[in-house]
Design a protein around this motif. Structure first.
Motif, PDB file in Angstrom:
ATOM      1  N   LEU A 242       0.828  -1.203   0.000  1.00  0.00           N
ATOM      2  CA  LEU A 242       0.000   0.000   0.000  1.00  0.00           C
ATOM      3  C   LEU A 242       0.866   1.258   0.000  1.00  0.00           C
ATOM      4  N   SER A 243       1.929   1.229   0.775  1.00  0.00           N
ATOM      5  CA  SER A 243       2.841   2.375   0.838  1.00  0.00           C
ATOM      6  C   SER A 243       3.492   2.629  -0.515  1.00  0.00           C
ATOM      7  N   GLN A 244       3.918   1.559  -1.180  1.00  0.00           N
ATOM      8  CA  GLN A 244       4.541   1.701  -2.491  1.00  0.00           C
ATOM      9  C   GLN A 244       3.540   2.198  -3.524  1.00  0.00           C
ATOM     10  N   ARG A 245       2.305   1.712  -3.453  1.00  0.00           N
ATOM     11  CA  ARG A 245       1.271   2.136  -4.415  1.00  0.00           C
ATOM     12  C   ARG A 245       0.886   3.601  -4.208  1.00  0.00           C
ATOM     13  N   LEU A 246       0.823   4.041  -2.980  1.00  0.00           N
ATOM     14  CA  LEU A 246       0.458   5.429  -2.695  1.00  0.00           C
ATOM     15  C   LEU A 246       1.568   6.380  -3.110  1.00  0.00           C
ATOM     16  N   GLY A 247       2.807   6.021  -2.817  1.00  0.00           N
ATOM     17  CA  GLY A 247       3.943   6.872  -3.161  1.00  0.00           C
ATOM     18  C   GLY A 247       3.825   8.246  -2.531  1.00  0.00           C
ATOM     19  N   SER A 248       3.996   9.271  -3.322  1.00  0.00           N
ATOM     20  CA  SER A 248       3.918  10.646  -2.823  1.00  0.00           C
ATOM     21  C   SER A 248       2.578  11.307  -3.150  1.00  0.00           C
ATOM     22  N   GLN A 249       1.612  10.512  -3.630  1.00  0.00           N
ATOM     23  CA  GLN A 249       0.309  11.068  -3.985  1.00  0.00           C
ATOM     24  C   GLN A 249      -0.492  11.424  -2.730  1.00  0.00           C
ATOM     25  N   LYS A 250      -1.434  12.324  -2.913  1.00  0.00           N
ATOM     26  CA  LYS A 250      -2.316  12.707  -1.809  1.00  0.00           C
ATOM     27  C   LYS A 250      -3.324  11.611  -1.528  1.00  0.00           C
ATOM     28  N   PHE A 251      -3.910  11.050  -2.595  1.00  0.00           N
ATOM     29  CA  PHE A 251      -4.822   9.915  -2.498  1.00  0.00           C
ATOM     30  C   PHE A 251      -4.373   8.866  -3.500  1.00  0.00           C
ATOM     31  N   PHE A 252      -4.986   7.698  -3.459  1.00  0.00           N
ATOM     32  CA  PHE A 252      -4.502   6.599  -4.293  1.00  0.00           C
ATOM     33  C   PHE A 252      -4.700   6.840  -5.779  1.00  0.00           C
ATOM     34  N   PHE A 253      -5.661   7.689  -6.145  1.00  0.00           N
ATOM     35  CA  PHE A 253      -5.872   7.981  -7.561  1.00  0.00           C
ATOM     36  C   PHE A 253      -5.716   9.469  -7.858  1.00  0.00           C
ATOM     37  N   GLY A 254      -4.809  10.110  -7.146  1.00  0.00           N
ATOM     38  CA  GLY A 254      -4.523  11.509  -7.448  1.00  0.00           C
ATOM     39  C   GLY A 254      -4.931  12.454  -6.345  1.00  0.00           C
ATOM     40  N   ASP A 255      -5.565  13.555  -6.715  1.00  0.00           N
ATOM     41  CA  ASP A 255      -5.889  14.618  -5.764  1.00  0.00           C
ATOM     42  C   ASP A 255      -7.285  14.505  -5.172  1.00  0.00           C
ATOM     43  N   SER A 256      -8.085  13.552  -5.648  1.00  0.00           N
ATOM     44  CA  SER A 256      -9.448  13.393  -5.134  1.00  0.00           C
ATOM     45  C   SER A 256      -9.612  12.007  -4.520  1.00  0.00           C
ATOM     46  N   PRO A 257     -10.308  11.921  -3.385  1.00  0.00           N
ATOM     47  CA  PRO A 257     -10.491  10.608  -2.737  1.00  0.00           C
ATOM     48  C   PRO A 257     -11.506   9.758  -3.473  1.00  0.00           C
ATOM     49  N   ALA A 258     -11.321   8.453  -3.389  1.00  0.00           N
ATOM     50  CA  ALA A 258     -12.255   7.486  -3.967  1.00  0.00           C
ATOM     51  C   ALA A 258     -12.615   6.462  -2.899  1.00  0.00           C
ATOM     52  N   SER A 259     -13.445   5.493  -3.260  1.00  0.00           N
ATOM     53  CA  SER A 259     -13.864   4.502  -2.276  1.00  0.00           C
ATOM     54  C   SER A 259     -12.681   3.708  -1.738  1.00  0.00           C
ATOM     55  N   LEU A 260     -11.646   3.507  -2.545  1.00  0.00           N
ATOM     56  CA  LEU A 260     -10.470   2.799  -2.059  1.00  0.00           C
ATOM     57  C   LEU A 260      -9.833   3.546  -0.894  1.00  0.00           C
ATOM     58  N   ASP A 261      -9.812   4.858  -0.959  1.00  0.00           N
ATOM     59  CA  ASP A 261      -9.254   5.637   0.138  1.00  0.00           C
ATOM     60  C   ASP A 261     -10.063   5.437   1.417  1.00  0.00           C
ATOM     61  N   ALA A 262     -11.388   5.323   1.277  1.00  0.00           N
ATOM     62  CA  ALA A 262     -12.226   5.081   2.452  1.00  0.00           C
ATOM     63  C   ALA A 262     -11.897   3.732   3.076  1.00  0.00           C
ATOM     64  N   PHE A 263     -11.721   2.697   2.236  1.00  0.00           N
ATOM     65  CA  PHE A 263     -11.399   1.372   2.757  1.00  0.00           C
ATOM     66  C   PHE A 263     -10.020   1.359   3.413  1.00  0.00           C
ATOM     67  N   VAL A 264      -9.037   1.933   2.750  1.00  0.00           N
ATOM     68  CA  VAL A 264      -7.672   1.916   3.297  1.00  0.00           C
ATOM     69  C   VAL A 264      -7.616   2.695   4.603  1.00  0.00           C
ATOM     70  N   PHE A 265      -8.177   3.894   4.611  1.00  0.00           N
ATOM     71  CA  PHE A 265      -8.152   4.709   5.827  1.00  0.00           C
ATOM     72  C   PHE A 265      -8.860   4.003   6.980  1.00  0.00           C
ATOM     73  N   SER A 266     -10.004   3.372   6.708  1.00  0.00           N
ATOM     74  CA  SER A 266     -10.768   2.733   7.779  1.00  0.00           C
ATOM     75  C   SER A 266     -10.022   1.562   8.400  1.00  0.00           C
ATOM     76  N   ARG A 267      -9.111   0.951   7.644  1.00  0.00           N
ATOM     77  CA  ARG A 267      -8.310  -0.162   8.176  1.00  0.00           C
ATOM     78  C   ARG A 267      -7.037   0.331   8.865  1.00  0.00           C
TER      79      ARG A 267
END
Length: 351
Positions: free
Chosen positions: A210-235
């Protein structure tokens, strides 16, 4: 405006808006789908002094009529469990994924702009989280003896209202044990130590990925959050913020700085006024609101009395069924005229 949907979820703690991962996932999904930018969700508009911390609404930002009730008594939920979403058309929805699906059907979809590849990545990472990380999180909070006794059960026992706090934490503990056994299979009890070692290794690898996939991005798919961000954050957030006496997986997460910054960023963006302990300030907030809670629920006192009576009945039933309390009848003769006595097993210790 449409009648508001009502979301019931576990109360906040540990600096989080809710301590329950499923409730956190729904909360962040709702906030992300509502497009709740920090400038529009500032604490000045939703500070506890102006609005009860048990009621928040995202309606004025995008027309999403959603009220959030953060409670410490699952019996106050319309389904008897948390999270639960009360809707006008479909009744009560009590599963995290079903709640998120319903929000999507109502056009509150954080994944609206994702490409097909990003949608496939979301499914793959959510599956990875549920398979590799979630079981270890359950083990960390609910099975590890030191963490459970000194942290998890302690928090729930102090937060859940009397008399439910006497038995609900133990019931939740049993439910999580059964859930974990279903995840790990029948071999869980055969070589528990070896299996735990393998699973904790897989969980560390999952965090690293997860750390490698996120890298230096704000969210996993750029500058806007998606459902994946909700799942990752909740865990990740409960594992990161909880003060665990035995934190072997927690230490690995804290070594991944971008994931730590990621969790801190979501908290500051979407829950900047959340101290994580809404129950402590609830009475003062209710007074500042001029008794708005009483107006929202005219039968509040009756419900409180019924809740206490039901809790006492359930507690006594649990005590009898578990053998903590037993009834012995006297023998024939003079002793038979004595009233029935209840004996408590003094050797029984609280787990």
């Amino acid at each position: 405006m449409a009648a508001p949907m009502e979301l019931f979820c576990w109360a906040g703690g540990w600096g989080l808006p809710s301590v329950d991962p499923d409730c956190l996932a729904v909360l962040v999904s709702a906030a992300a789908a509502a497009g709740a930018a920090p400038a529009r969700l500032g604490p000045a508009r939703f500070s506890p002094a102006r609005r009860s911390p048990l009621l928040q609404t995202y309606a004025r930002f995008t027309g999403a009529p959603l009220k959030v009730h953060r409670i410490a008594n699952p019996w106050r939920s319309p389904s008897g469990s948390l999270p639960a979403l009360k809707t006008k058309d479909e009744g009560v929805i009590s599963k995290m994924q079903q709640i998120i699906t319903h929000l999507r059907k109502q056009k509150y979809n954080a994944d609206y702009d994702l490409s097909a590849k990003q949608g496939a990545d979301t499914l793959a990472f959510v599956s990875l989280l549920e398979e590799k990380l979630l079981p270890v999180l359950i083990h960390t909070f609910w099975v590890d003896a030191k963490n459970y006794v000194e942290h998890t059960r302690k928090w729930y026992a102090e937060t859940i209202p009397f008399p439910l706090n006497f038995f609900l934490p133990n019931c939740m503990h049993k439910q999580h044990l059964e859930r974990l056994q279903l995840m790990w299979g029948d071999g869980y009890m055969e070589d528990e130590e070896k299996l735990e070692k393998e699973l904790y290794r897989d969980a560390r690898e999952c965090l690293t990925l997860l750390s490698q996939r996120l890298g230096s991005q704000k969210f996993f798919f750029g500058d806007s959050p998606a459902s994946l961000d909700a799942f990752v954050f909740s865990r990740l957030a409960p594992l990161l913020k909880a003060k665990l006496p035995n934190g072997k997986l927690q230490q690995h997460l804290k070594s991944l700085q971008n994931l730590c910054n990621y969790c801190a960023s979501i908290l500051s963006l979407y829950f900047p006024w959340d101290g994580g302990d809404p129950l402590a300030s609830a009475p003062r907030a209710a007074a500042a609101d001029g008794g708005s809670d009483a107006e929202d629920d005219p039968h509040k006192r009756r419900n409180q009395v019924l809740s206490v009576l039901l809790g006492l009945g359930a507690m006594l039933g649990y005590a009898f069924l578990s053998g903590i309390v037993s009834i012995q009848r006297g023998t024939a003769g003079p002793a038979a005229r004595r009233p029935v006595t209840i004996e408590e097993d003094e050797d029984e210790e609280e787990e």
